[in-house]
Design a protein around this motif. Structure first.
Motif, short mmCIF file in Angstrom:
data_model
loop_
_atom_site.label_atom_id
_atom_site.label_comp_id
_atom_site.label_asym_id
_atom_site.label_seq_id
_atom_site.Cartn_x
_atom_site.Cartn_y
_atom_site.Cartn_z
N MET A 1 -84.55 -48.02 -4.36
CA MET A 1 -83.52 -49.04 -4.18
C MET A 1 -84.18 -50.38 -3.95
O MET A 1 -85.33 -50.46 -3.57
N ALA A 2 -83.42 -51.45 -4.16
CA ALA A 2 -83.96 -52.79 -3.94
C ALA A 2 -82.93 -53.62 -3.19
O ALA A 2 -81.75 -53.59 -3.50
N VAL A 3 -83.38 -54.33 -2.19
CA VAL A 3 -82.51 -55.18 -1.39
C VAL A 3 -83.13 -56.57 -1.34
O VAL A 3 -84.31 -56.71 -1.03
N VAL A 4 -82.34 -57.60 -1.67
CA VAL A 4 -82.83 -58.96 -1.58
C VAL A 4 -82.52 -59.48 -0.19
O VAL A 4 -81.39 -59.42 0.26
N ASP A 5 -83.53 -59.98 0.49
CA ASP A 5 -83.32 -60.48 1.84
C ASP A 5 -84.26 -61.66 2.06
O ASP A 5 -85.46 -61.48 2.16
N ALA A 6 -83.70 -62.85 2.14
CA ALA A 6 -84.48 -64.06 2.41
C ALA A 6 -85.69 -64.19 1.48
O ALA A 6 -86.76 -64.57 1.91
N GLU A 7 -85.48 -63.89 0.21
CA GLU A 7 -86.50 -64.00 -0.82
C GLU A 7 -87.65 -63.00 -0.65
O GLU A 7 -88.70 -63.16 -1.25
N LEU A 8 -87.44 -61.99 0.19
CA LEU A 8 -88.36 -60.87 0.24
C LEU A 8 -87.61 -59.65 -0.27
O LEU A 8 -86.53 -59.34 0.22
N LEU A 9 -88.17 -58.98 -1.27
CA LEU A 9 -87.55 -57.80 -1.85
C LEU A 9 -88.18 -56.56 -1.25
O LEU A 9 -89.41 -56.51 -1.08
N VAL A 10 -87.37 -55.56 -0.97
CA VAL A 10 -87.88 -54.30 -0.45
C VAL A 10 -87.53 -53.19 -1.43
O VAL A 10 -86.36 -52.99 -1.76
N GLU A 11 -88.55 -52.49 -1.90
CA GLU A 11 -88.36 -51.36 -2.80
C GLU A 11 -88.94 -50.12 -2.13
O GLU A 11 -90.09 -50.15 -1.68
N VAL A 12 -88.14 -49.06 -2.05
CA VAL A 12 -88.58 -47.84 -1.37
C VAL A 12 -88.69 -46.72 -2.39
O VAL A 12 -87.73 -46.44 -3.13
N ALA A 13 -89.84 -46.06 -2.43
CA ALA A 13 -90.05 -44.90 -3.28
C ALA A 13 -90.70 -43.81 -2.43
O ALA A 13 -91.88 -43.92 -2.09
N GLY A 14 -89.93 -42.82 -2.03
CA GLY A 14 -90.46 -41.78 -1.16
C GLY A 14 -90.89 -42.37 0.17
O GLY A 14 -90.15 -43.13 0.79
N THR A 31 -91.77 -69.63 1.97
CA THR A 31 -90.97 -70.66 2.62
C THR A 31 -90.88 -70.37 4.12
O THR A 31 -91.14 -69.25 4.57
N PRO A 32 -90.48 -71.37 4.92
CA PRO A 32 -90.29 -71.10 6.35
C PRO A 32 -89.32 -69.94 6.61
O PRO A 32 -89.55 -69.13 7.52
N ALA A 33 -88.26 -69.86 5.81
CA ALA A 33 -87.31 -68.76 5.99
C ALA A 33 -87.96 -67.40 5.72
O ALA A 33 -87.67 -66.41 6.39
N MET A 34 -88.82 -67.34 4.73
CA MET A 34 -89.51 -66.08 4.41
C MET A 34 -90.46 -65.69 5.53
O MET A 34 -90.54 -64.52 5.91
N TRP A 35 -91.21 -66.69 6.05
CA TRP A 35 -92.10 -66.38 7.18
C TRP A 35 -91.29 -65.85 8.36
O TRP A 35 -91.70 -64.89 9.02
N ARG A 36 -90.14 -66.47 8.64
CA ARG A 36 -89.33 -66.03 9.77
C ARG A 36 -88.75 -64.65 9.55
O ARG A 36 -88.57 -63.88 10.51
N ARG A 37 -88.44 -64.31 8.32
CA ARG A 37 -87.82 -63.02 8.02
C ARG A 37 -88.81 -61.87 8.09
O ARG A 37 -88.45 -60.73 8.44
N LEU A 38 -90.06 -62.12 7.76
CA LEU A 38 -91.02 -61.03 7.62
C LEU A 38 -91.18 -60.18 8.88
O LEU A 38 -91.17 -58.94 8.79
N PRO A 39 -91.33 -60.74 10.08
CA PRO A 39 -91.49 -59.87 11.25
C PRO A 39 -90.33 -58.90 11.46
O PRO A 39 -90.54 -57.72 11.77
N GLY A 40 -89.09 -59.37 11.31
CA GLY A 40 -87.95 -58.48 11.47
C GLY A 40 -87.90 -57.40 10.42
O GLY A 40 -87.54 -56.24 10.71
N LEU A 41 -88.28 -57.75 9.20
CA LEU A 41 -88.33 -56.75 8.14
C LEU A 41 -89.37 -55.68 8.45
O LEU A 41 -89.13 -54.48 8.28
N LEU A 42 -90.51 -56.11 8.96
CA LEU A 42 -91.55 -55.15 9.34
C LEU A 42 -91.10 -54.29 10.52
O LEU A 42 -91.43 -53.09 10.57
N ASP A 43 -90.36 -54.87 11.45
CA ASP A 43 -89.81 -54.07 12.55
C ASP A 43 -88.95 -52.94 12.01
O ASP A 43 -89.03 -51.79 12.48
N GLN A 44 -88.12 -53.24 11.02
CA GLN A 44 -87.25 -52.22 10.43
C GLN A 44 -88.06 -51.11 9.76
O GLN A 44 -87.77 -49.92 9.91
N LEU A 45 -89.08 -51.50 9.04
CA LEU A 45 -89.90 -50.51 8.34
C LEU A 45 -90.73 -49.69 9.33
O LEU A 45 -90.95 -48.49 9.12
#
Length: 265
Positions: A1-14, A31-45
């Motif tokens: 699956m692919a989810v667009v979130d603050a210009e960071l795409l997440v693709e999960v395969a297994g 971008t500043p928004a991408m830098w700000r989004r990355l930590p939360g995205l990593l928290d989720q993963l």
């Protein structure tokens, strides 16, 4: 699956999640928004038990050509407390194995992200550079120290003093990347590496990452050895080797309150 979130795409395969830096009109500048989004995205993963490894890469044949500097006054005021450094530190502290899959430009902020990963696998068209001296900026101290630990003081001084780009072959020779191969084979090789990592003992891999990164003191190391005894993974690994079958490793990080290091990530 692919989810667009603050210009960071997440693709999960297994068990592998791929985070794609997607800003193609700016050669994937963060971008500043991408830098700000990355930590939360990593928290989720990090919190998802089904994810065992993360690949970081860029869209359209470019890893990341740097940071979108945005408001220069904000950048200068932030110093080492910038959103970019916070994102880099979160990536470096990620509990699960991380692999940077690098094509094309890996410059400035892109190099910052790649160096914060555990492994770096590059296509032969990759180019690396650290350009603050061309801009009159000071590269963040945590980033500079991390890069120096990876390639040594002389090489990091060359990169910082000259702001020159180096090719993938030289990056391999100085230890900036772990492997270089033709661009057409990059995805397959990254898949092989992540498949090998996710098939291994999660206990062994998580403990090794903590120890190599200097985040495990004597008490923590003793705790890890206790986990080996309690989990039975060593007995299973030896039995599987003797019986010539794939091992079944049952260990997963114990649940604990956030911030409790006993949670092992």
């Amino acid at each position: 699956m692919a989810v667009v979130d603050a210009e960071l795409l997440v693709e999960v395969a297994g068990p592998v999640a791929t985070v794609v830096i997607h800003n193609p009109t700016r050669r994937n500048a963060m971008t500043p928004a991408m830098w700000r989004r990355l930590p939360g995205l990593l928290d989720q993963l990090d919190a998802d038990p089904a994810i065992r490894a993360v690949v970081l890469t860029g869209a359209d044949g470019t890893f990341c050509a740097g940071a979108d500097l945005g408001d220069l006054d904000d950048l200068l005021d932030a110093g080492d407390a910038s959103v970019a450094v916070k994102a880099e530190e979160r990536l470096a502290a990620f509990a699960k194995p991380t692999v940077a899959a690098i094509r094309g430009a890996c410059v400035g902020g892109g190099c910052q992200l790649a160096v914060a990963c555990d492994l770096r696998i590059a296509a032969d068209d990759a180019r690396f550079g650290v350009p603050p001296a061309r801009l009159g900026l000071v590269y963040p101290a945590p980033t500079t120290r991390r890069l120096a630990r990876l390639v040594g003081p002389s090489t990091v001084k060359h990169l910082l003093f000259t702001a020159e780009l180096i090719d993938a072959g030289r990056a391999l020779r100085v230890g900036l990347v772990d492997e270089v191969l033709p661009a057409a084979g990059l995805d397959a090789r990254v898949g092989e590496v992540t498949a090998a990592v996710t098939a291994r003992s999660r206990l062994s891999v998580t403990a090794a990452k903590e120890i190599v990164d200097g985040r495990a003191d004597d008490d923590r190391i003793a705790w890890w050895h206790g986990q080996v005894r309690a989990s039975g993974e060593a007995r299973e690994g030896v039995a599987a080797a003797n019986e010539r079958r794939p091992p079944c490793f049952p260990w997963s990080p114990p649940t604990a309150e956030p911030g409790d290091r006993g949670a092992a990530g």
